[in-house]
Design a protein around this motif. Structure first.
Motif, mmCIF file in Angstrom:
data_model
loop_
_atom_site.group_PDB
_atom_site.id
_atom_site.type_symbol
_atom_site.label_atom_id
_atom_site.label_comp_id
_atom_site.label_asym_id
_atom_site.label_seq_id
_atom_site.Cartn_x
_atom_site.Cartn_y
_atom_site.Cartn_z
ATOM 1 N N LEU A 200 75.412 56.393 28.848
ATOM 2 C CA LEU A 200 75.732 56.916 30.362
ATOM 3 C C LEU A 200 76.670 58.246 29.912
ATOM 4 C CD1 LEU A 200 76.517 53.867 32.312
ATOM 5 C CD2 LEU A 200 74.608 55.495 32.722
ATOM 6 N N GLY A 201 77.378 58.513 28.652
ATOM 7 C CA GLY A 201 78.023 59.479 28.474
ATOM 8 C C GLY A 201 79.508 59.099 28.789
ATOM 9 N N ARG A 202 79.934 57.942 28.944
ATOM 10 C CA ARG A 202 81.282 57.568 29.204
ATOM 11 C C ARG A 202 81.713 56.903 27.718
ATOM 12 N NH1 ARG A 202 79.152 59.487 33.410
ATOM 13 N NH2 ARG A 202 80.522 59.125 35.595
ATOM 14 N N HIS A 230 81.210 50.642 16.494
ATOM 15 C CA HIS A 230 82.082 51.476 16.081
ATOM 16 C C HIS A 230 81.854 52.882 15.620
ATOM 17 C CE1 HIS A 230 85.113 48.509 16.933
ATOM 18 N NE2 HIS A 230 86.081 48.908 16.434
ATOM 19 N N ARG A 231 80.876 52.732 14.770
ATOM 20 C CA ARG A 231 80.176 53.973 14.327
ATOM 21 C C ARG A 231 79.428 54.847 15.576
ATOM 22 N NH1 ARG A 231 77.181 52.285 8.704
ATOM 23 N NH2 ARG A 231 78.766 53.207 7.133
ATOM 24 N N LEU A 232 78.723 53.902 16.534
ATOM 25 C CA LEU A 232 78.001 54.548 17.621
ATOM 26 C C LEU A 232 79.220 55.253 18.441
ATOM 27 C CD1 LEU A 232 75.432 54.318 19.321
ATOM 28 C CD2 LEU A 232 76.464 52.510 20.597
ATOM 29 N N ALA A 236 79.646 59.516 18.937
ATOM 30 C CA ALA A 236 79.656 60.020 20.546
ATOM 31 C C ALA A 236 80.501 60.716 20.955
ATOM 32 C CB ALA A 236 79.249 58.821 21.611
ATOM 33 N N MET A 237 81.899 60.495 20.352
ATOM 34 C CA MET A 237 83.148 61.173 20.587
ATOM 35 C C MET A 237 83.151 62.728 20.311
ATOM 36 S SD MET A 237 86.197 58.739 19.704
ATOM 37 C CE MET A 237 86.712 57.731 20.750
ATOM 38 N N ALA A 245 90.467 57.023 19.254
ATOM 39 C CA ALA A 245 89.364 57.481 17.932
ATOM 40 C C ALA A 245 90.366 56.734 16.686
ATOM 41 C CB ALA A 245 89.521 58.946 17.684
ATOM 42 N N ALA A 246 91.661 57.061 16.618
ATOM 43 C CA ALA A 246 92.422 56.336 15.645
ATOM 44 C C ALA A 246 92.111 54.621 15.501
ATOM 45 C CB ALA A 246 93.838 56.601 15.862
#
Length: 496
Positions: A200-202, A230-232, A236-237, A245-246
């Motif tokens: 959904l891009g969220r 976590h990789r996914l 996507a970020m 992210a940290a």
């Protein structure tokens, strides 16, 4: 095959018979479609809405409160769920770990529900999906606040914030009372919700949920789901420049560490530590430092490990984080134990134990006692070492932490081996192996299998020893760890 009188309910009953399923589908796909359309047209609007909603729900069975959240209703049986049950369009497929009914729509009906969901307004569908993701995240946050173990990571703020009204809020006390059972029940739906949020891009929502899942993944050794989620989200970020992210990077480092990818682990921990520091988050930086120090210790760079752990201790102390202080003191002790200096380690362990007990953190206390056992072994006090391990095992059993309990069983077994008690060692290792296999901890499984090979080889059971050595070798190879696999292969060659 012509069955014009079939309703979708009749079809669903027929499809429950797996032996007849293929025949029905092959010759009756059009009839399935026609029957589904007919039944749907006769549903009252609340039930029709609920039917379409199932097209946007996870494929796994779901609890009634989640259906209510998705439909926006304030009662579990409102919004048409009861009607769908009466019409055999949805079925109860059992109860979950909390004793709540789980509901599922048959795959063929769900496909039709997905088509119908597409006819809803796009904004309506988005709100529906986000309500599900937000409710699962809020529950995960609430469950984490009540977990029997303290996760060494950065989680969201605990509390009831974000829990929807109605049946979801009504079940909240049960979730808080049995958080591990809730995570077990919703494991697949939670992982699916991370995927859904990314699609959904969220990404902020996906990150929040993935971070909340890390503690449960750690407790259950669910490394595959941990690594993938976590990789996914990180992929996507658009940028890795915030606390989310940290935290994801720190958690990813932990998985790499567990699975022996030490360069990857160190890179993730160092990136997380730098980002936390840049953002003015000292506790997060300290947590990442503990991870980095652990990598240095494991690869034999004890001086760097000690420096890193000491820096983490100072950051925890400055932040007033007593749990973190206990972790860092225990980590510093581990370096002195590696250096075979039990007397220096003793002071650090004493401080870690006092902090853990004062903080009521029984899980951390058990972890410290595992180190105290090593101290007693170095001092030539095997009985005291055994006592500490038994104490730690009792705590882990009480907290239902099967993973850590299996590690302690392994430690007791190794102690028995060194004391010449092959019988008890064998029983403990077989038990630990079964748990590690059940939890999917392949690294631990490989090591325990190797120990069983050593035990049986030493006691003259060559064929059984070869079996365990082969099992260990195959697992190390699947993990992609050639050094460990090479050692097992050499061990097998020496037996020829």
């Amino acid at each position: 095959m012509n069955r014009p009188g079939w309703s979708v309910g009749t079809l669903a009953d027929s499809l429950r018979d797996e032996r007849g399923r293929l025949g029905v589908v092959r010759s009756g796909e059009l009839e399935v479609r026609a029957g589904a359309e007919l039944s749907y047209r006769h549903l009252p609007e609340p039930a029709a809405h609920a039917f379409r909603t199932f097209g946007d729900l996870p494929d796994d069975a779901v609890p009634g409160w989640l259906v209510a959240v998705a439909t926006g209703c304030d009662r579990e049986t409102a919004g048409g769920l009861e009607t769908l049950l009466d019409e055999h369009l949805v079925e109860v497929v059992g109860r979950d770990h909390l004793g709540l009914n789980r509901y599922r729509m048959h795959d063929l009906l769900r496909s039709y529900a997905r088509e119908l969901a597409l006819t809803d307004n796009q904004e309506v569908r988005l709100r529906r999906r986000l309500r599900v993701i937000d409710a699962l995240t809020a529950f995960a946050r609430s469950a984490n606040a009540a977990m029997p173990t303290r996760f060494l990571g950065v989680l969201g703020e605990p509390g009831e914030r974000g829990l929807p009204e109605g049946p979801a809020r009504a079940v909240a006390p049960t979730v808080r009372a049995r958080p591990v059972d809730w995570f077990e029940s919703e494991h697949r739906n939670l992982v699916g919700a991370v995927d859904a949020a990314v699609r959904l891009g969220r990404t902020d929502r996906a990150a929040d949920l993935a971070i909340e899942l890390a503690g449960f993944f750690d407790m259950r050794g669910a490394y595959g789901d941990w690594l993938r989620t976590h990789r996914l989200v990180l992929d996507a970020m658009p940028q890795h420049d915030d606390v989310r992210a940290a935290a994801l990077l720190r958690n990813l480092g932990q998985v790499h560490l567990y699975q022996d990818r030490y360069p990857d682990a160190l890179a993730s921990f160092d990136r997380a530590r730098a980002l936390f520091s840049e953002l003015g988050h000292p506790t997060g930086a300290a947590v990442a430092a503990v991870g980095a120090g652990s990598v240095h210790r494991i690869v034999g760079d004890l001086s760097t490990a000690l420096t890193t752990f000491t820096a983490a201790l100072q950051e925890f102390a400055a932040a007033g984080d007593r749990h973190g202080e206990a972790v860092a003191r225990n980590a510093i002790a581990s370096v002195w134990l590696e250096r075979k200096d039990p007397e220096t380690a003793a002071g650090w362990l004493r401080g870690a134990l006092e902090l853990s007990r004062a903080d009521g953190d029984r899980h951390r206390e058990a972890q410290v006692r595992r180190r105290v056992a090593v101290l007693h072994e170095l001092r030539g006090e095997p009985q005291s070492a055994r006592g500490e391990l038994e104490h730690a095992l009792g705590i882990f059993d009480e907290l239902a932490d099967l993973h850590c309990a299996a590690y302690v069983q392994q430690s007791i077994a190794e102690l028995c081996l060194r004391q010449g008690d092959a019988g008890e060692a064998s029983a403990l290792l077989v038990g630990a192996l079964a748990v590690q296999q059940q939890l999917g901890d392949r690294r631990a499984e490989a090591r325990v299998a190797g120990l069983l090979g050593e035990l049986h080889d030493a006691t003259g059971r060559k064929q059984t020893a070869r079996h365990y050595f082969h099992r260990s070798l195959a697992t190390w190879r699947r993990l992609g760890l050639p050094d460990e696999a090479g050692r097992m292969d050499a061990r097998l060659r020496s037996m020829r």
